[in-house]
Scaffold this motif. Sequence first.
Motif, PDB file in Angstrom:
ATOM      1  N   VAL A   1       1.001  -0.601  -0.195  1.00 51.04           N
ATOM      2  CA  VAL A   1      -0.116   0.123  -0.011  1.00 51.04           C
ATOM      3  C   VAL A   1       0.903   1.229  -0.135  1.00 51.04           C
ATOM      4  O   VAL A   1       2.137   1.489   0.661  1.00 51.04           O
ATOM      5  N   SER A   2       0.642   2.234  -0.794  1.00 47.02           N
ATOM      6  CA  SER A   2       1.379   3.577  -0.970  1.00 47.02           C
ATOM      7  C   SER A   2       1.672   4.435   0.864  1.00 47.02           C
ATOM      8  O   SER A   2       0.600   3.725   1.456  1.00 47.02           O
ATOM      9  N   PRO A   3       3.009   4.403   0.794  1.00 51.09           N
ATOM     10  CA  PRO A   3       3.627   4.673   1.993  1.00 51.09           C
ATOM     11  C   PRO A   3       3.002   6.239   2.384  1.00 51.09           C
ATOM     12  O   PRO A   3       3.267   6.120   3.401  1.00 51.09           O
ATOM     13  N   THR A   4       2.303   6.964   1.358  1.00 50.59           N
ATOM     14  CA  THR A   4       2.177   8.164   1.899  1.00 50.59           C
ATOM     15  C   THR A   4       0.788   8.064   2.186  1.00 50.59           C
ATOM     16  O   THR A   4      -0.911   7.519   2.359  1.00 50.59           O
ATOM     17  N   GLY A   5      -0.351   8.805   2.963  1.00 52.35           N
ATOM     18  CA  GLY A   5      -1.113   8.396   4.475  1.00 52.35           C
ATOM     19  C   GLY A   5      -1.363   7.768   5.196  1.00 52.35           C
ATOM     20  O   GLY A   5      -2.496   7.407   5.243  1.00 52.35           O
ATOM     21  N   TRP A   6       0.236   6.771   5.529  1.00 54.47           N
ATOM     22  CA  TRP A   6      -0.201   6.100   6.383  1.00 54.47           C
ATOM     23  C   TRP A   6      -0.779   5.929   7.953  1.00 54.47           C
ATOM     24  O   TRP A   6      -1.480   5.500   8.455  1.00 54.47           O
ATOM     25  N   GLU A   7      -0.745   7.651   8.132  1.00 56.46           N
ATOM     26  CA  GLU A   7      -0.978   8.261   9.141  1.00 56.46           C
ATOM     27  C   GLU A   7      -2.726   8.321   9.350  1.00 56.46           C
ATOM     28  O   GLU A   7      -3.176   8.127  10.574  1.00 56.46           O
ATOM     29  N   ARG A   8      -3.234   8.688   8.168  1.00 52.50           N
ATOM     30  CA  ARG A   8      -4.579   8.784   7.982  1.00 52.50           C
ATOM     31  C   ARG A   8      -5.445   7.538   8.513  1.00 52.50           C
ATOM     32  O   ARG A   8      -6.207   7.537   9.303  1.00 52.50           O
ATOM     33  N   ARG A   9      -4.684   6.454   7.696  1.00 52.11           N
ATOM     34  CA  ARG A   9      -5.485   5.476   7.813  1.00 52.11           C
ATOM     35  C   ARG A   9      -5.327   5.117   9.204  1.00 52.11           C
ATOM     36  O   ARG A   9      -6.353   3.931   9.467  1.00 52.11           O
ATOM     37  N   SER A  10      -4.421   5.407  10.284  1.00 57.06           N
ATOM     38  CA  SER A  10      -3.982   4.746  10.984  1.00 57.06           C
ATOM     39  C   SER A  10      -4.764   5.541  11.881  1.00 57.06           C
ATOM     40  O   SER A  10      -5.487   4.390  13.383  1.00 57.06           O
TER      41      SER A  10
ATOM     42  N   VAL B   1      -0.908  15.351  17.817  1.00 59.02           N
ATOM     43  CA  VAL B   1       0.749  16.321  17.635  1.00 59.02           C
ATOM     44  C   VAL B   1       1.779  15.522  16.414  1.00 59.02           C
ATOM     45  O   VAL B   1       2.037  14.050  16.788  1.00 59.02           O
ATOM     46  N   ALA B   2       2.152  15.899  15.936  1.00 61.52           N
ATOM     47  CA  ALA B   2       3.232  15.475  15.457  1.00 61.52           C
ATOM     48  C   ALA B   2       4.265  15.903  14.788  1.00 61.52           C
ATOM     49  O   ALA B   2       4.423  16.885  15.855  1.00 61.52           O
ATOM     50  N   ILE B   3       5.115  14.922  14.825  1.00 62.53           N
ATOM     51  CA  ILE B   3       7.055  14.905  15.265  1.00 62.53           C
ATOM     52  C   ILE B   3       7.551  14.807  14.329  1.00 62.53           C
ATOM     53  O   ILE B   3       7.336  13.748  13.037  1.00 62.53           O
ATOM     54  N   ASP B   4       8.232  15.825  13.738  1.00 65.01           N
ATOM     55  CA  ASP B   4       8.803  15.399  12.529  1.00 65.01           C
ATOM     56  C   ASP B   4       8.311  15.441  11.430  1.00 65.01           C
ATOM     57  O   ASP B   4       9.111  14.633  10.643  1.00 65.01           O
ATOM     58  N   PRO B   5       7.565  16.344  10.701  1.00 72.51           N
ATOM     59  CA  PRO B   5       6.704  16.007   9.466  1.00 72.51           C
ATOM     60  C   PRO B   5       7.188  16.013   8.596  1.00 72.51           C
ATOM     61  O   PRO B   5       7.604  17.548   9.098  1.00 72.51           O
ATOM     62  N   HIS B   6       7.284  15.213   7.848  1.00 76.81           N
ATOM     63  CA  HIS B   6       7.777  15.627   6.309  1.00 76.81           C
ATOM     64  C   HIS B   6       7.434  16.583   5.847  1.00 76.81           C
ATOM     65  O   HIS B   6       8.250  17.857   4.665  1.00 76.81           O
ATOM     66  N   SER B   7       5.527  17.426   5.809  1.00 76.08           N
ATOM     67  CA  SER B   7       5.268  18.492   5.396  1.00 76.08           C
ATOM     68  C   SER B   7       6.406  19.564   6.107  1.00 76.08           C
ATOM     69  O   SER B   7       5.521  20.740   6.097  1.00 76.08           O
TER      70      SER B   7
ATOM     71  N   THR C   1       3.360  11.963   6.828  1.00 75.89           N
ATOM     72  CA  THR C   1       4.431  12.367   5.380  1.00 75.89           C
ATOM     73  C   THR C   1       3.209  13.345   5.020  1.00 75.89           C
ATOM     74  O   THR C   1       3.253  13.851   3.578  1.00 75.89           O
ATOM     75  N   THR C   2       2.278  13.328   5.188  1.00 73.12           N
ATOM     76  CA  THR C   2       1.227  14.494   5.052  1.00 73.12           C
ATOM     77  C   THR C   2      -0.038  15.192   5.822  1.00 73.12           C
ATOM     78  O   THR C   2       0.799  15.028   7.508  1.00 73.12           O
ATOM     79  N   LEU C   3      -0.624  16.514   6.038  1.00 69.89           N
ATOM     80  CA  LEU C   3      -0.887  17.455   6.790  1.00 69.89           C
ATOM     81  C   LEU C   3      -2.011  16.423   7.726  1.00 69.89           C
ATOM     82  O   LEU C   3      -2.346  15.652   7.047  1.00 69.89           O
ATOM     83  N   MET C   4      -1.418  16.774   8.913  1.00 71.39           N
ATOM     84  CA  MET C   4      -2.385  15.912   9.993  1.00 71.39           C
ATOM     85  C   MET C   4      -4.236  16.503   9.528  1.00 71.39           C
ATOM     86  O   MET C   4      -3.920  17.834   9.464  1.00 71.39           O
TER      87      MET C   4
END
Length: 174
Positions: A106-115, A144-150, A133-136
């Motif tokens: 599955v695409s690694p982008t968006g894993w946090e939304r699915r989780s 809380v996002a730590i070290d976001p790619h965006s 990998t994306t905005l929350m």
Amino acid sequence: SPVFGRVTINDVARAAGVSVSTVSKVVNGRYDVALATSKRVMGVVTELGYETSLVASSLRRQRTNVIGILVAEFESFSVELLKGISAAATGTGYELLAYSGRVAGVSPTGWERRSLSRLAGTLIDGAIIVTPTTLMPTTSIPVVAIDPHSGPGGPSAIDSDNVGGARVATRHLV
């Protein structure tokens, strides 16, 4: 007789010789149970390793007292953060649930939304997301996002100063 698999409230009631409602009253700290009965039930709870279901208690209380630590994968950076988060959570009454959300194929982008979609509201009361990998998205729980790619955008983000850190390391070596 020994119980195998997940221990249920029915197993505890049967082993203690009491009703399911009595076990429920004891584990939820109600006071209308005789002290001797309460001690017997808690002895069985300890012996069998009974623990209430997070999902059931979240539906009943609207809280789990669990903070989710969501990572794409368990690698050295996220493991070090887990150690620090665990130390900070000690004594707060919160438990931690470490969850790796990347799924093979599955695409690694968006894993946090699915989780978040999977865990929020039933298993965790809040989330710390490591290197999203994306905005929350807006969620029903605090995030809380730590070290976001965006970058440090979004309502709650902790960003690393990688350039500053590299300068300090280089100066030290030079």
